[in-house]
Design an enzyme around this catalytic site. Structure first.
Site, mmCIF file in Angstrom:
data_model
loop_
_atom_site.group_PDB
_atom_site.id
_atom_site.type_symbol
_atom_site.label_atom_id
_atom_site.label_comp_id
_atom_site.label_asym_id
_atom_site.label_seq_id
_atom_site.Cartn_x
_atom_site.Cartn_y
_atom_site.Cartn_z
ATOM 1 N N ASP A 23 0.829 -1.206 0.000
ATOM 2 C CA ASP A 23 0.000 0.000 0.000
ATOM 3 C C ASP A 23 0.865 1.258 0.000
ATOM 4 O O ASP A 23 0.341 2.375 -0.119
ATOM 5 C CB ASP A 23 -1.018 -0.011 1.150
ATOM 6 C CG ASP A 23 -0.376 -0.098 2.520
ATOM 7 O OD1 ASP A 23 0.866 -0.169 2.601
ATOM 8 O OD2 ASP A 23 -1.123 -0.093 3.517
ATOM 9 N N SER A 24 2.202 1.087 0.071
ATOM 10 C CA SER A 24 3.113 2.221 -0.141
ATOM 11 C C SER A 24 2.915 2.802 -1.536
ATOM 12 O O SER A 24 3.362 3.915 -1.810
ATOM 13 C CB SER A 24 4.569 1.799 0.050
ATOM 14 O OG SER A 24 4.904 0.743 -0.819
ATOM 15 N N ASP A 56 -1.166 -6.098 -0.468
ATOM 16 C CA ASP A 56 -1.500 -5.489 0.821
ATOM 17 C C ASP A 56 -2.997 -5.234 0.912
ATOM 18 O O ASP A 56 -3.594 -4.682 -0.024
ATOM 19 C CB ASP A 56 -0.809 -4.120 0.929
ATOM 20 C CG ASP A 56 0.332 -4.113 1.927
ATOM 21 O OD1 ASP A 56 0.399 -5.005 2.784
ATOM 22 O OD2 ASP A 56 1.170 -3.195 1.826
ATOM 23 N N LYS A 91 -1.405 -9.395 2.608
ATOM 24 C CA LYS A 91 -0.648 -8.979 3.792
ATOM 25 C C LYS A 91 -1.501 -8.004 4.589
ATOM 26 O O LYS A 91 -2.209 -7.187 3.997
ATOM 27 C CB LYS A 91 0.674 -8.306 3.386
ATOM 28 C CG LYS A 91 1.453 -7.715 4.566
ATOM 29 C CD LYS A 91 2.869 -7.331 4.179
ATOM 30 C CE LYS A 91 3.013 -5.961 3.600
ATOM 31 N NZ LYS A 91 2.605 -4.853 4.494
ATOM 32 N N GLU A 118 -1.458 -5.599 8.481
ATOM 33 C CA GLU A 118 -0.582 -5.030 9.504
ATOM 34 C C GLU A 118 -1.148 -5.222 10.908
ATOM 35 O O GLU A 118 -2.353 -5.121 11.113
ATOM 36 C CB GLU A 118 -0.414 -3.515 9.271
ATOM 37 C CG GLU A 118 0.310 -3.180 7.985
ATOM 38 C CD GLU A 118 0.545 -1.680 7.815
ATOM 39 O OE1 GLU A 118 0.240 -0.897 8.740
ATOM 40 O OE2 GLU A 118 1.031 -1.308 6.737
ATOM 41 N N GLU A 169 9.241 -4.557 10.333
ATOM 42 C CA GLU A 169 9.613 -3.223 9.832
ATOM 43 C C GLU A 169 10.183 -2.342 10.928
ATOM 44 O O GLU A 169 9.548 -2.102 11.962
ATOM 45 C CB GLU A 169 8.394 -2.537 9.192
ATOM 46 C CG GLU A 169 8.761 -1.142 8.657
ATOM 47 C CD GLU A 169 7.784 -0.555 7.666
ATOM 48 O OE1 GLU A 169 6.876 -1.265 7.207
ATOM 49 O OE2 GLU A 169 7.947 0.638 7.336
HETATM 50 O O1 KIV Z 1 3.567 -1.146 1.549
HETATM 51 C C1 KIV Z 1 4.749 -1.528 1.549
HETATM 52 O O2 KIV Z 1 5.548 -1.214 0.666
HETATM 53 C C2 KIV Z 1 5.185 -2.369 2.664
HETATM 54 C C3 KIV Z 1 6.649 -2.617 2.793
HETATM 55 C C4 KIV Z 1 7.276 -1.432 3.412
HETATM 56 C C5 KIV Z 1 6.943 -3.858 3.528
HETATM 57 O O3 KIV Z 1 4.397 -2.782 3.446
#
Ligand code: KIV
Length: 257
Positions: free
Chosen positions: A44-45, A83, A113, A115, A182
Site C-alpha cells: 500500500d506504499s 496489501d 498482507k 498489519e 519493519e
Molecule cells: O507497503 C509496503 O511497501 C510495505 C513494505 C514497506 C513492507 O508494506
C-alpha cells in the site's frame, strides 16, 4: 502461480535468504520478475510512491486490486502478495474475508498482507488461514497506524520488544506463512527470526532476518525521500530527467526526428 508458500519455510530451514521488492504496475513487475526476485509485494506504499499521497491511508481496496491485476500480468515466477489497505480489514474477520476474498478472486495474487498483532489481527489471520487464504503478517512499524505510532523505530523498550515478539509468535500460530519486520531493533529481529518456524522478511530490521524487502522506488532512486535504512542502487531520477531533457532539446532544435 509463483513459489509455493510451503517452499518459503524450506528456504528458511536451508538458510537461503528471500528477496522481496514492491511493484505497482506491469513494466516494473516484469522487470523484477525477470531479475529473479522471490516475492513481489503490491504494497500500500503505492499510495505514496505511485499515487502521490502523503501516507498509505487513502488507497482503496479497488485501487489495490487494479494495481495488483496489472502487476500479476507481468509476473511468471514470483509469488505476488497484495496489501490489504487501511480499513479494508480492521472491522473484523468478516470484512477481512470479503476483502481478501476479492483479492484472490479478482487478481492472480497468491497471498495478502495485513498489519498489526494483538488481539484483533490474530483472530483475523486465523480466519483467513482457515479459509485457505495465505497471509503475510507485518509487525514493528506499521504505516497504517502512522497517526498513533509515527515511523519511529519499535522495540527499543523491553516491554515493547516483548509485545512485538509475542505478536509475531501469535501471528505465526494463527497461520501466517511469513512475517514482515519493519524498523525494529536488530536484536529483536534476530530473536523473532530464531523463534519463529516461518520466515521473517526485514525492512530496516537488520541482517538477521530470513529475507529482505525494500520499496522499489527507493532502491532505484525514484523517490524524493528514502528512509535511512533504504539503500539506493541506481539513480533513475537522474537518468529519466536527463533523457527527457535531451528529448525536449532535440525536439526544440529540430534534431528529432
Ligand atoms: O507497503 C509496503 O511497501 C510495505 C513494505 C514497506 C513492507 O508494506
Amino acid at each position: 502461480m509463483g513459489i509455493a508458500t510451503s517452499q518459503l519455510v524450506k528456504r528458511k530451514r536451508q538458510g537461503h535468504p528471500l528477496v522481496m521488492l514492491t511493484a505497482w504496475d506491469y513494466p516494473f513487475a516484469q522487470l523484477l520478475d525477470k531479475a529473479g526476485v522471490d516475492l513481489i509485494l503490491v504494497g500500500d506504499s503505492l499510495a505514496m510512491v505511485a499515487l502521490g499521497h502523503p501516507t498509505t491511508l487513502p488507497v482503496t481496496l479497488d485501487q489495490m486490486i487494479h494495481h495488483t491485476q496489472a502487476v500479476c500480468r507481468g509476473v511468471k515466477e514470483a509469488l505476488v502478495v497484495c496489501d490489504l489497505p487501511f480499513m479494508s480489514y480492521q472491522e473484523g474477520p468478516i470484512q477481512a474475508l470479503r476483502s481478501a476474498g476479492r483479492v484472490l478472486k479478482e487478481t492472480q495474487a497468491g497471498a495478502v498482507k495485513l498489519e498489526g498483532g494483538y488481539p484483533e489481527m490474530i483472530e483475523i489471520v486465523h480466519r483467513l488461514s482457515l479459509s485457505g487464504i495465505p497471509v503475510v503478517g507485518h509487525v514493528g512499524v506499521t504505516p497504517q497506524s502512522v497517526h498513533r505510532q509515527g515511523y519511529r523505530r519499535q522495540g527499543k523498550a523491553q516491554v515493547e520488544g516483548d509485545r512485538i515478539l509475542h505478536e509475531a509468535i501469535a501471528l505465526s500460530e494463527a497461520g501466517a506463512f511469513t512475517i514482515i519486520l519493519e524498523n525494529i531493533t536488530h536484536d529483536l529481529a534476530q530473536k523473532i527470526t530464531k523463534t519463529l518456524p516461518i520466515p521473517t522478511i526485514g525492512i530496516g530490521a537488520g541482517p538477521h532476518c530470513d529475507g529482505q524487502v525494500l520499496v522499489t522506488s527507493d532502491v532505484l532512486g525514484l523517490s524524493s525521500w528514502q528512509p535511512p535504512f533504504a539503500k539506493v542502487y541506481a539513480n533513475l531520477h537522474e537518468t529519466i530527467t536527463d533523457a527527457v531533457k535531451t528529448f525536449s532539446q532535440e525536439v526544440r532544435d529540430r534534431q528529432f526526428p
